[in-house]
Structures are given as structure tokens and as C-alpha cells.
Write a protein that holds these residues in place. Structure first.
Motif, PDB file in Angstrom:
ATOM      1  N   ARG A   1      69.340 122.935  52.136  1.00  0.00           N
ATOM      2  CA  ARG A   1      70.260 122.005  52.771  1.00  0.00           C
ATOM      3  C   ARG A   1      70.758 122.613  54.077  1.00  0.00           C
ATOM      4  NH1 ARG A   1      69.858 117.278  51.284  1.00  0.00           N
ATOM      5  NH2 ARG A   1      71.994 116.839  51.955  1.00  0.00           N
ATOM      6  N   SER A   2      71.154 121.783  55.010  1.00  0.00           N
ATOM      7  CA  SER A   2      71.632 122.277  56.293  1.00  0.00           C
ATOM      8  C   SER A   2      72.908 123.105  56.156  1.00  0.00           C
ATOM      9  CB  SER A   2      71.876 121.097  57.247  1.00  0.00           C
ATOM     10  OG  SER A   2      72.641 121.493  58.352  1.00  0.00           O
ATOM     11  N   GLY A   3      73.944 122.528  55.582  1.00  0.00           N
ATOM     12  CA  GLY A   3      75.213 123.229  55.440  1.00  0.00           C
ATOM     13  C   GLY A   3      75.961 123.464  56.740  1.00  0.00           C
ATOM     14  N   GLU A   4      75.440 122.944  57.840  1.00  0.00           N
ATOM     15  CA  GLU A   4      76.029 123.224  59.153  1.00  0.00           C
ATOM     16  C   GLU A   4      77.448 122.681  59.259  1.00  0.00           C
ATOM     17  OE1 GLU A   4      75.139 122.236  63.879  1.00  0.00           O
ATOM     18  OE2 GLU A   4      73.570 121.944  62.375  1.00  0.00           O
ATOM     19  N   ARG A   5      77.687 121.501  58.676  1.00  0.00           N
ATOM     20  CA  ARG A   5      79.002 120.881  58.824  1.00  0.00           C
ATOM     21  C   ARG A   5      80.073 121.711  58.116  1.00  0.00           C
ATOM     22  NH1 ARG A   5      81.870 115.861  56.787  1.00  0.00           N
ATOM     23  NH2 ARG A   5      82.986 115.137  58.636  1.00  0.00           N
ATOM     24  N   ALA A   6      79.768 122.234  56.932  1.00  0.00           N
ATOM     25  CA  ALA A   6      80.746 123.050  56.215  1.00  0.00           C
ATOM     26  C   ALA A   6      81.013 124.359  56.950  1.00  0.00           C
ATOM     27  CB  ALA A   6      80.264 123.315  54.792  1.00  0.00           C
ATOM     28  N   ARG A   7      79.963 124.969  57.489  1.00  0.00           N
ATOM     29  CA  ARG A   7      80.173 126.221  58.234  1.00  0.00           C
ATOM     30  C   ARG A   7      81.019 125.967  59.483  1.00  0.00           C
ATOM     31  NH1 ARG A   7      74.897 126.927  56.396  1.00  0.00           N
ATOM     32  NH2 ARG A   7      73.952 126.235  58.376  1.00  0.00           N
ATOM     33  N   ALA A   8      80.813 124.818  60.127  1.00  0.00           N
ATOM     34  CA  ALA A   8      81.638 124.483  61.288  1.00  0.00           C
ATOM     35  C   ALA A   8      83.094 124.274  60.882  1.00  0.00           C
ATOM     36  CB  ALA A   8      81.096 123.227  61.972  1.00  0.00           C
ATOM     37  N   ALA A   9      83.315 123.904  59.619  1.00  0.00           N
ATOM     38  CA  ALA A   9      84.670 123.710  59.102  1.00  0.00           C
ATOM     39  C   ALA A   9      85.223 124.979  58.477  1.00  0.00           C
ATOM     40  CB  ALA A   9      84.677 122.578  58.083  1.00  0.00           C
ATOM     41  N   GLY A  10      84.555 126.118  58.700  1.00  0.00           N
ATOM     42  CA  GLY A  10      85.123 127.399  58.295  1.00  0.00           C
ATOM     43  C   GLY A  10      84.525 128.045  57.068  1.00  0.00           C
TER      44      GLY A  10
END
Length: 327
Positions: free
Chosen positions: A274-283
């Protein structure tokens, strides 16, 4: 903050409650109390979520509620009964109808929601979580956070999926460990403590929305190398072809007679990437994989039986290596 954890006596719920207490919050855990005690500093509200009055003791205003339930009826009852500023629900990547696409994100289509309040079997898990998500979003809208977790691991992982490999390298049946010959298959393991820490910070910051809360993508070969380092093992690896393993009845991913984390089924290749990029951008931040595997190995060494939940028993691995050598 006044924080209510629905659960809090089992693994993930306990990690969330522990993190919230350590960050200075006033924490209550609403649970039957049959899975163990609540973390030090939290208080237990005994309740059975199968009862219509399950949330009666949790009166008053809560700044944030955390929920890890899988039964839609439990979630519907909670969102209707509780007075909360924010509702943070831990869902799963199993909600997606399409799990073939690598690096997919939160925009992929979901399974149809489960009709009814209870799962009939684990085959209903994905649809049940879809129904739970819908109940939370319908009640709380932009005050809700949905965390679609990937594979969660670390100390306390009773499934054996994150602990098998470091334990096997620490306890080889000879001078080598049997592994799948699939070095580029993906793994994505999120440490339970990292997930809990992120969720509590999201409650503090007012973060809302839907997020794939997954670990960093690591090729299987690198994951196995980290497991060997965690075990301080000199054991080599013996790589068996995927088709040969399947022919010998070795199971992918989890369960008895399995090689955990290995997923060769093309219909599930996107599940571990999975990308997971959005959660990492949210910290969302991740500790090194080596650290997670060292800690889960230390916990595994306290377990009375091995393997538990997932993996090959010693005699199974010996026999498979013997058969492979004679192939």
C-alpha cells in the motif's frame, strides 16, 4: 484530554491506552476485562458491548474515543450513545475490493458493507469493517479518523506473523533457515507502538480523514536479513521455489504450516504494498524494522510454545529441507 478506549485490555487497545496515559491524558477503558487488566494509570469501566446498555457507564463528554471493533453492531451502538469530540476507528486494508494493484491508496473501491450487526465468520471481516467505517463517518463526519491498518506487529503479536522469522533465526533446526525463493515479494509491517503513538497524536492534533496506516514497504529478502540481525544469527538461508512450497502444502502469509509474510497470490500483491503516503504526511513515523524485530523476539522468548499462530514446527522444517535437498 479525556480519552475513552473501547477495549484497552488486549493488544492494540492496550497500546493506545498506554500511549495516552504516558502523554498525560485522563484515560478510561470500556471492556469486559477478560483479556487482562488495563494499563497502569488508566481505569476500567466493565461493560459487554453485546448488551444494548454497553456504554451506559461512559456518560459525559469525551474529547476522543478510540475503537478497534469488528462487529458493526458494536460500533453503531457506540457512535449513537457516546458524547465525543472525535472518534478514531482502527479499520483494516481488508476493506478494499481491489488488492492486486501495488502502491494503491485510499481512493480504491471498497467491498460492499456487511448487512446486519455481526460477522458470521472471518470471511465477513472486510465487509464488517466497511460497515463499521460507514457508521463512524455517518455519525462524526469530519470529526472522525479512519485508520486502515496493514499488518501490525511487534511485542505481543499473538498471531506469530511478525515474530516467527526472528524466532526461527534464533532457533534454527540446523545451520540454515528455510525461506521462500521470493526475494522481491513485498512486506509492510507496522509496529503496534508506532500505530498507537500516531493515533494518540492525531487525537491531540484534531487530525481527521481516512488513512492507510501501513508500514514501510520492505522486500522479503531485506525483512529476512533484518530478522537474522535481530537474532544475531549466523544461520544461512535455504530458498525454496514458491511452486514447490505450495506443492508441499506450505501455506502463505499466516497460520499453521506457513511461511509468514510470504504472499505469492497475484490477487493479494497490492495488500503488502500500500502507498501509505497520506498517513506519513500526517505524521505517522516508523522505528527501524530491526528494532521491532529485536523487541518481538524478546517477547517471543517468553512464549511457552513455538511456533504459535504461524510458521513451521521444527519437524516440519527439517522434513521440508530434507525433501528439497533430494529434489
Amino acid at each position: 484530554m479525556r480519552i475513552l478506549v473501547l477495549g484497552g485490555t488486549a493488544w492494540l487497545g492496550g497500546a493506545i491506552a498506554t500511549e495516552a496515559v504516558e502523554r498525560g491524558h485522563d484515560v478510561a477503558c470500556l471492556a469486559r476485562g477478560e483479556s487482562g487488566g488495563v494499563p497502569a494509570g488508566a481505569r476500567l469501566m466493565r461493560a459487554d458491548r453485546d448488551r444494548p446498555d454497553a456504554c451506559a457507564e461512559a456518560r459525559g463528554r469525551w474529547d476522543a474515543v478510540f475503537d478497534v471493533a469488528r462487529q458493526p453492531g458494536h460500533v453503531r451502538g457506540a457512535v449513537a450513545a457516546l458524547d465525543a469530540g472525535r472518534y478514531l476507528f482502527v479499520s483494516t486494508g481488508n476493506v478494499y475490493a481491489e488488492t492486486r494493484t501495488p502502491h494503491g491508496d485510499e481512493s480504491l473501491p471498497l467491498l460492499p458493507p456487511l448487512e446486519g450487526d455481526r460477522m458470521a465468520s472471518m470471511g465477513d471481516y472486510g465487509p464488517a469493517k466497511v460497515a463499521c467505517e460507514a457508521a463512524v463517518l455517518g455519525a462524526f463526519g469530519d470529526r472522525a479518523l479512519i485508520a486502515r491498518a496493514g499488518l501490525i506487529g511487534g511485542p505481543g503479536d499473538a498471531s506469530g506473523r511478525s515474530g516467527y522469522w526472528p524466532w526461527r533465526f534464533a532457533h534454527p533446526t540446523g545451520d540454515a533457515v528455510l525461506v521462500p525463493d521470493a526475494p522481491q515479494r513485498s512486506t509492510e509491517l507496522i509496529d503496534v507502538r508506532d500505530l498507537a503513538a500516531w493515533l494518540v497524536r492525531c487525537a491531540e492534533d484534531g487530525t481527521a480523514g481516512v488513512f492507510d496506516a501501513v508500514g514501510l514497504e520492505v522486500p522479503l529478502a531485506e525483512h529476512l536479513a533484518a530478522a537474522g540481525r535481530a537474532a544475531d544469527s549466523s544461520a544461512a538461508v535455504v530458498a525454496a521455489p514458491e511452486g514447490w512450497l505450495a506443492a508441499q502444502g506450505v501455506v502463505e502469509w499466516a497460520g499453521p504450516r506457513s511461511l509468514p509474510l510470504w504472499l505469492a497470490d497475484p490477487d493479494w500483491l497490492g495488500f503488502t504494498s500500500r502507498s501509505g503516503e497520506r498517513a506519513r504526511a500526517a505524521g505517522l513515523a516508523h522505528r527501524p524494522l530491526d528494532a521491532t524485530l529485536r523487541d518481538v523476539l524478546a517477547w517471543e522468548e517468553t512464549r511457552p510454545e513455538h511456533p504459535h499462530g504461524a510458521g513451521l514446527a521444527d519437524e516440519e522444517e527439517r522434513e521440508l529441507r530434507r525433501l528439497l535437498a533430494g529434489a
